[in-house]
Design a protein around this motif. Structure first.
Motif, PDB file in Angstrom:
ATOM      1  N   TYR A 134       0.854  -1.181   0.000  1.00 55.18           N
ATOM      2  CA  TYR A 134       0.000   0.000   0.000  1.00 55.18           C
ATOM      3  C   TYR A 134       0.892   1.233   0.000  1.00 55.18           C
ATOM      4  CZ  TYR A 134      -3.891  -3.029   1.354  1.00 55.18           C
ATOM      5  OH  TYR A 134      -4.850  -4.009   1.386  1.00 55.18           O
ATOM      6  N   ASP A 135       0.528   2.196  -0.819  1.00 50.67           N
ATOM      7  CA  ASP A 135       1.234   3.475  -0.900  1.00 50.67           C
ATOM      8  C   ASP A 135       0.252   4.550  -0.431  1.00 50.67           C
ATOM      9  OD1 ASP A 135       2.593   5.788  -1.567  1.00 50.67           O
ATOM     10  OD2 ASP A 135       3.076   5.145  -3.604  1.00 50.67           O
ATOM     11  N   PHE A 136       0.470   5.077   0.779  1.00 48.44           N
ATOM     12  CA  PHE A 136      -0.422   6.065   1.389  1.00 48.44           C
ATOM     13  C   PHE A 136       0.101   7.478   1.158  1.00 48.44           C
ATOM     14  CE2 PHE A 136      -1.016   2.196   3.875  1.00 48.44           C
ATOM     15  CZ  PHE A 136      -2.395   2.129   4.020  1.00 48.44           C
ATOM     16  N   SER A 137      -0.698   8.342   0.518  1.00 48.50           N
ATOM     17  CA  SER A 137      -0.351   9.748   0.321  1.00 48.50           C
ATOM     18  C   SER A 137      -0.920  10.579   1.460  1.00 48.50           C
ATOM     19  CB  SER A 137      -0.919  10.270  -0.999  1.00 48.50           C
ATOM     20  OG  SER A 137      -0.337   9.602  -2.081  1.00 48.50           O
ATOM     21  N   ASP A 138      -0.336  11.749   1.687  1.00 46.04           N
ATOM     22  CA  ASP A 138      -0.786  12.592   2.803  1.00 46.04           C
ATOM     23  C   ASP A 138      -2.092  13.321   2.529  1.00 46.04           C
ATOM     24  OD1 ASP A 138       0.058  14.558   1.060  1.00 46.04           O
ATOM     25  OD2 ASP A 138       1.494  15.463   2.440  1.00 46.04           O
ATOM     26  N   ASP A 139      -2.650  13.183   1.323  1.00 47.99           N
ATOM     27  CA  ASP A 139      -3.927  13.827   1.012  1.00 47.99           C
ATOM     28  C   ASP A 139      -5.118  12.884   1.186  1.00 47.99           C
ATOM     29  OD1 ASP A 139      -3.610  12.133  -1.146  1.00 47.99           O
ATOM     30  OD2 ASP A 139      -3.805  13.697  -2.669  1.00 47.99           O
ATOM     31  N   GLY A 140      -4.882  11.687   1.762  1.00 45.99           N
ATOM     32  CA  GLY A 140      -5.974  10.740   1.993  1.00 45.99           C
ATOM     33  C   GLY A 140      -6.267   9.846   0.804  1.00 45.99           C
ATOM     34  N   THR A 141      -5.367   9.810  -0.174  1.00 45.33           N
ATOM     35  CA  THR A 141      -5.502   8.900  -1.311  1.00 45.33           C
ATOM     36  C   THR A 141      -4.330   7.930  -1.281  1.00 45.33           C
ATOM     37  OG1 THR A 141      -4.238  10.299  -2.842  1.00 45.33           O
ATOM     38  CG2 THR A 141      -6.632  10.668  -2.719  1.00 45.33           C
TER      39      THR A 141
ATOM     40  N   PHE B  79       1.019  -7.396  -6.592  1.00 50.69           N
ATOM     41  CA  PHE B  79       1.867  -8.077  -7.566  1.00 50.69           C
ATOM     42  C   PHE B  79       1.647  -7.567  -8.987  1.00 50.69           C
ATOM     43  CE2 PHE B  79       1.488 -11.288  -4.105  1.00 50.69           C
ATOM     44  CZ  PHE B  79       2.784 -11.172  -3.663  1.00 50.69           C
ATOM     45  N   GLY B  80       1.762  -6.264  -9.170  1.00 51.14           N
ATOM     46  CA  GLY B  80       1.644  -5.655 -10.489  1.00 51.14           C
ATOM     47  C   GLY B  80       0.305  -4.990 -10.738  1.00 51.14           C
ATOM     48  N   ALA B  81      -0.791  -5.569 -10.243  1.00 49.97           N
ATOM     49  CA  ALA B  81      -2.099  -4.936 -10.396  1.00 49.97           C
ATOM     50  C   ALA B  81      -2.180  -3.779  -9.403  1.00 49.97           C
ATOM     51  CB  ALA B  81      -3.208  -5.943 -10.125  1.00 49.97           C
ATOM     52  N   GLN B  82      -2.739  -2.664  -9.835  1.00 54.16           N
ATOM     53  CA  GLN B  82      -2.822  -1.492  -8.979  1.00 54.16           C
ATOM     54  C   GLN B  82      -4.251  -0.987  -8.912  1.00 54.16           C
ATOM     55  OE1 GLN B  82       0.269   1.426  -9.936  1.00 54.16           O
ATOM     56  NE2 GLN B  82       1.183  -0.149 -11.224  1.00 54.16           N
ATOM     57  N   LYS B  83      -4.636  -0.513  -7.752  1.00 56.44           N
ATOM     58  CA  LYS B  83      -5.979   0.011  -7.556  1.00 56.44           C
ATOM     59  C   LYS B  83      -5.890   1.236  -6.659  1.00 56.44           C
ATOM     60  CE  LYS B  83     -10.420  -0.912  -8.199  1.00 56.44           C
ATOM     61  NZ  LYS B  83     -11.027  -0.876  -9.490  1.00 56.44           N
ATOM     62  N   PRO B  84      -6.418   2.386  -7.106  1.00 56.60           N
ATOM     63  CA  PRO B  84      -6.407   3.566  -6.235  1.00 56.60           C
ATOM     64  C   PRO B  84      -7.380   3.403  -5.072  1.00 56.60           C
ATOM     65  CG  PRO B  84      -7.373   4.083  -8.383  1.00 56.60           C
ATOM     66  CD  PRO B  84      -6.966   2.647  -8.409  1.00 56.60           C
ATOM     67  N   PHE B  85      -7.117   4.111  -3.995  1.00 56.86           N
ATOM     68  CA  PHE B  85      -8.010   4.077  -2.840  1.00 56.86           C
ATOM     69  C   PHE B  85      -7.998   5.416  -2.121  1.00 56.86           C
ATOM     70  CE2 PHE B  85      -3.951   2.375  -1.110  1.00 56.86           C
ATOM     71  CZ  PHE B  85      -3.762   3.185   0.002  1.00 56.86           C
ATOM     72  N   THR B  86      -8.988   5.574  -1.249  1.00 56.62           N
ATOM     73  CA  THR B  86      -9.000   6.695  -0.304  1.00 56.62           C
ATOM     74  C   THR B  86      -8.857   6.087   1.079  1.00 56.62           C
ATOM     75  OG1 THR B  86     -11.414   6.647  -0.155  1.00 56.62           O
ATOM     76  CG2 THR B  86     -10.443   8.176  -1.758  1.00 56.62           C
ATOM     77  N   TRP B  87      -8.349   6.890   2.015  1.00 54.43           N
ATOM     78  CA  TRP B  87      -8.157   6.370   3.366  1.00 54.43           C
ATOM     79  C   TRP B  87      -8.312   7.489   4.386  1.00 54.43           C
ATOM     80  CZ3 TRP B  87      -3.613   7.268   6.490  1.00 54.43           C
ATOM     81  CH2 TRP B  87      -2.650   8.070   5.890  1.00 54.43           C
TER      82      TRP B  87
ATOM     83  N   ALA C 235     -10.146   8.508  15.541  1.00 54.90           N
ATOM     84  CA  ALA C 235      -9.515   9.017  16.771  1.00 54.90           C
ATOM     85  C   ALA C 235      -8.689   7.952  17.485  1.00 54.90           C
ATOM     86  CB  ALA C 235     -10.585   9.570  17.704  1.00 54.90           C
ATOM     87  N   ASP C 236      -9.000   6.672  17.253  1.00 53.87           N
ATOM     88  CA  ASP C 236      -8.267   5.583  17.900  1.00 53.87           C
ATOM     89  C   ASP C 236      -7.063   5.126  17.077  1.00 53.87           C
ATOM     90  OD1 ASP C 236     -10.075   5.537  20.030  1.00 53.87           O
ATOM     91  OD2 ASP C 236     -11.417   4.195  18.936  1.00 53.87           O
ATOM     92  N   GLY C 237      -6.804   5.770  15.938  1.00 57.81           N
ATOM     93  CA  GLY C 237      -5.673   5.399  15.105  1.00 57.81           C
ATOM     94  C   GLY C 237      -5.948   4.240  14.170  1.00 57.81           C
ATOM     95  N   LYS C 238      -7.216   3.892  13.986  1.00 56.05           N
ATOM     96  CA  LYS C 238      -7.580   2.808  13.076  1.00 56.05           C
ATOM     97  C   LYS C 238      -7.821   3.391  11.678  1.00 56.05           C
ATOM     98  CE  LYS C 238      -9.662  -1.476  13.270  1.00 56.05           C
ATOM     99  NZ  LYS C 238      -9.667  -2.378  14.332  1.00 56.05           N
ATOM    100  N   LEU C 239      -7.227   2.759  10.673  1.00 56.23           N
ATOM    101  CA  LEU C 239      -7.369   3.218   9.298  1.00 56.23           C
ATOM    102  C   LEU C 239      -8.554   2.543   8.627  1.00 56.23           C
ATOM    103  CD1 LEU C 239      -4.142   3.171   9.949  1.00 56.23           C
ATOM    104  CD2 LEU C 239      -3.957   3.544   7.524  1.00 56.23           C
ATOM    105  N   THR C 240      -9.210   3.287   7.758  1.00 54.23           N
ATOM    106  CA  THR C 240     -10.236   2.749   6.879  1.00 54.23           C
ATOM    107  C   THR C 240      -9.778   3.017   5.461  1.00 54.23           C
ATOM    108  OG1 THR C 240     -11.983   3.173   8.489  1.00 54.23           O
ATOM    109  CG2 THR C 240     -12.668   2.850   6.202  1.00 54.23           C
ATOM    110  N   ILE C 241      -9.684   1.964   4.668  1.00 55.63           N
ATOM    111  CA  ILE C 241      -9.217   2.052   3.290  1.00 55.63           C
ATOM    112  C   ILE C 241     -10.368   1.629   2.387  1.00 55.63           C
ATOM    113  CG2 ILE C 241      -7.533   1.170   1.626  1.00 55.63           C
ATOM    114  CD1 ILE C 241      -5.820   0.381   4.190  1.00 55.63           C
ATOM    115  N   THR C 242     -10.730   2.479   1.427  1.00 60.86           N
ATOM    116  CA  THR C 242     -11.816   2.162   0.501  1.00 60.86           C
ATOM    117  C   THR C 242     -11.270   2.175  -0.913  1.00 60.86           C
ATOM    118  OG1 THR C 242     -13.370   3.250   2.016  1.00 60.86           O
ATOM    119  CG2 THR C 242     -14.145   2.800  -0.229  1.00 60.86           C
ATOM    120  N   LEU C 243     -11.244   1.007  -1.536  1.00 62.33           N
ATOM    121  CA  LEU C 243     -10.740   0.890  -2.902  1.00 62.33           C
ATOM    122  C   LEU C 243     -11.716   1.529  -3.884  1.00 62.33           C
ATOM    123  CD1 LEU C 243      -9.392  -2.774  -2.902  1.00 62.33           C
ATOM    124  CD2 LEU C 243      -8.085  -0.669  -2.610  1.00 62.33           C
TER     125      LEU C 243
END
Length: 173
Positions: free
Chosen positions: A82-89, A95-103, A107-115
């Motif tokens: 996973y490649d996380f950008s500082d703008d929430g994308t 393994f070669g296939a790529q899919k953009p996501f938002t994240w 408040a508890d430090g849990k991430l939510t990632i939506t492809l």
């Protein structure tokens, strides 16, 4: 008497100027929005960068334990990460296939990632050892480590995601 009138007029002008709102400056709403954006960016900061898998478990595709992942990575000449950008994308690389996501981070430090599209969603957290555990809505699970604190920086890993614009990536450095 005219000097007294002049002093009175000048002091009244100073008083009215001091009480006039800052015309052209940011409004209270703009200041609050800027503060909220800065707080969001600060919450995202520890997760920004490139995270590569150590192990992967997928109910449909099987398991790749930590001892086997390097062989799988070298066979496919690509990473699972996973490649996380500082703008929430970000970019999910499988393994070669790529899919953009938002994240986002709660408040508890849990991430939510939506492809993008209807490709699913994931939750993630980082433990005290710095490992990220990502769990998918499809039952998949991956353990990752951060290989770079800069989004898009693949210099610390052996294989880069393929870039169709330059025709580079997925090759051994």
């Amino acid at each position: 008497l005219p000097v007294l009138a002049l002093i009175l007029a000048l002091s009244a002008g100073v008083m009215f100027t001091a009480c006039t709102p800052n015309i052209g400056g940011p409004s209270a709403e703009e200041i609050a929005a800027q503060k909220e954006a800065e707080e969001k960016k600060a919450a995202l900061a520890p997760f920004v960068g490139v995270w590569e898998a150590k192990s992967i478990s997928d109910p449909k595709k099987g398991e790749i334990p930590e001892s086997v992942y390097p062989t799988a990575r070298d066979t496919f000449q690509s990473i699972y990460g996973y490649d996380f950008s500082d703008d929430g994308t970000g970019l999910f690389i499988r393994f070669g296939a790529q899919k953009p996501f938002t994240w986002s981070v709660d408040a508890d430090g849990k991430l939510t990632i939506t492809l993008a599209g209807n490709a699913g969603s994931y939750t993630a957290s980082v433990d005290s050892s710095g490992q990220m555990t990502v769990e998918g809505s499809d039952g998949s699970k991956a353990i990752l480590t951060q290989v770079s604190k800069t989004s898009g920086d693949y210099s610390h890993i052996r294989y880069e995601p393929f870039n169709p614009l330059t025709g580079t990536g997925n090759i051994s450095k």
